[in-house]
Write a protein that holds these residues in place. Structure first.
Motif, PDB file in Angstrom:
ATOM      1  N   TRP A   2       0.847  -1.189   0.000  1.00 14.53           N
ATOM      2  CA  TRP A   2       0.000   0.000   0.000  1.00 14.53           C
ATOM      3  C   TRP A   2       0.886   1.244   0.000  1.00 14.53           C
ATOM      4  O   TRP A   2       1.902   1.292   0.680  1.00 14.53           O
ATOM      5  N   LYS A   8     -11.904   9.004  -0.296  1.00 15.15           N
ATOM      6  CA  LYS A   8     -11.830   7.555  -0.066  1.00 15.15           C
ATOM      7  C   LYS A   8     -13.067   6.866  -0.643  1.00 15.15           C
ATOM      8  O   LYS A   8     -12.963   5.859  -1.346  1.00 15.15           O
ATOM      9  N   LEU A  47     -12.998   6.807  -4.474  1.00  9.98           N
ATOM     10  CA  LEU A  47     -12.106   5.763  -4.975  1.00  9.98           C
ATOM     11  C   LEU A  47     -12.763   4.392  -4.878  1.00  9.98           C
ATOM     12  O   LEU A  47     -12.716   3.596  -5.823  1.00  9.98           O
ATOM     13  N   ALA A 104      -9.383   1.646  -0.685  1.00 11.87           N
ATOM     14  CA  ALA A 104      -8.588   2.726  -0.093  1.00 11.87           C
ATOM     15  C   ALA A 104      -8.714   2.685   1.418  1.00 11.87           C
ATOM     16  O   ALA A 104      -9.707   2.227   1.964  1.00 11.87           O
ATOM     17  N   LEU A 118      -4.093   9.043   3.021  1.00 10.95           N
ATOM     18  CA  LEU A 118      -4.900   8.179   2.175  1.00 10.95           C
ATOM     19  C   LEU A 118      -3.991   7.202   1.442  1.00 10.95           C
ATOM     20  O   LEU A 118      -3.029   7.609   0.786  1.00 10.95           O
ATOM     21  N   VAL A 164      -3.624   3.576  -1.067  1.00  9.70           N
ATOM     22  CA  VAL A 164      -4.208   2.604  -1.992  1.00  9.70           C
ATOM     23  C   VAL A 164      -3.139   1.559  -2.297  1.00  9.70           C
ATOM     24  O   VAL A 164      -1.957   1.775  -2.033  1.00  9.70           O
ATOM     25  N   ALA A 186      -5.810   5.888  -9.151  1.00  9.08           N
ATOM     26  CA  ALA A 186      -6.330   6.683  -8.044  1.00  9.08           C
ATOM     27  C   ALA A 186      -5.916   8.145  -8.168  1.00  9.08           C
ATOM     28  O   ALA A 186      -6.736   9.049  -7.977  1.00  9.08           O
TER      29      ALA A 186
END
Length: 69
Positions: A5, A21, A24, A31, A48, A50, A58
């Motif tokens: 991540w 979030k 997404l 996320a 944040l 992903v 993203a």
């Protein structure tokens, strides 16, 4: 949270971070919002994240959403 991540954005507003979030996730990108704010005084950041293979998509979606505002 897995090792693959990546942090893609940092916010100071928890509501804004949650909106991004959700956007997404609605677009199929899992996320995670990591809230590092102090619970009493609400200073600090919300990060944040992903998955590594979703970073480019993203970032593009966030850029498009912020450009629309």
């Amino acid at each position: 949270m897995e090792n693959d991540w990546k942090k893609i954005k940092t916010y100071t507003n928890a509501i804004q971070a949650e909106i991004v979030k959700q956007m997404l996730e609605e677009n199929g990108i899992p996320a995670v919002a990591l809230n590092k704010q102090d619970s009493s005084y609400l200073f600090g950041k919300i990060e944040l994240y992903v998955s590594e293979n979703s970073v480019e998509t993203a970032e593009r979606l966030i850029e498009e959403a912020e450009g629309a505002n």
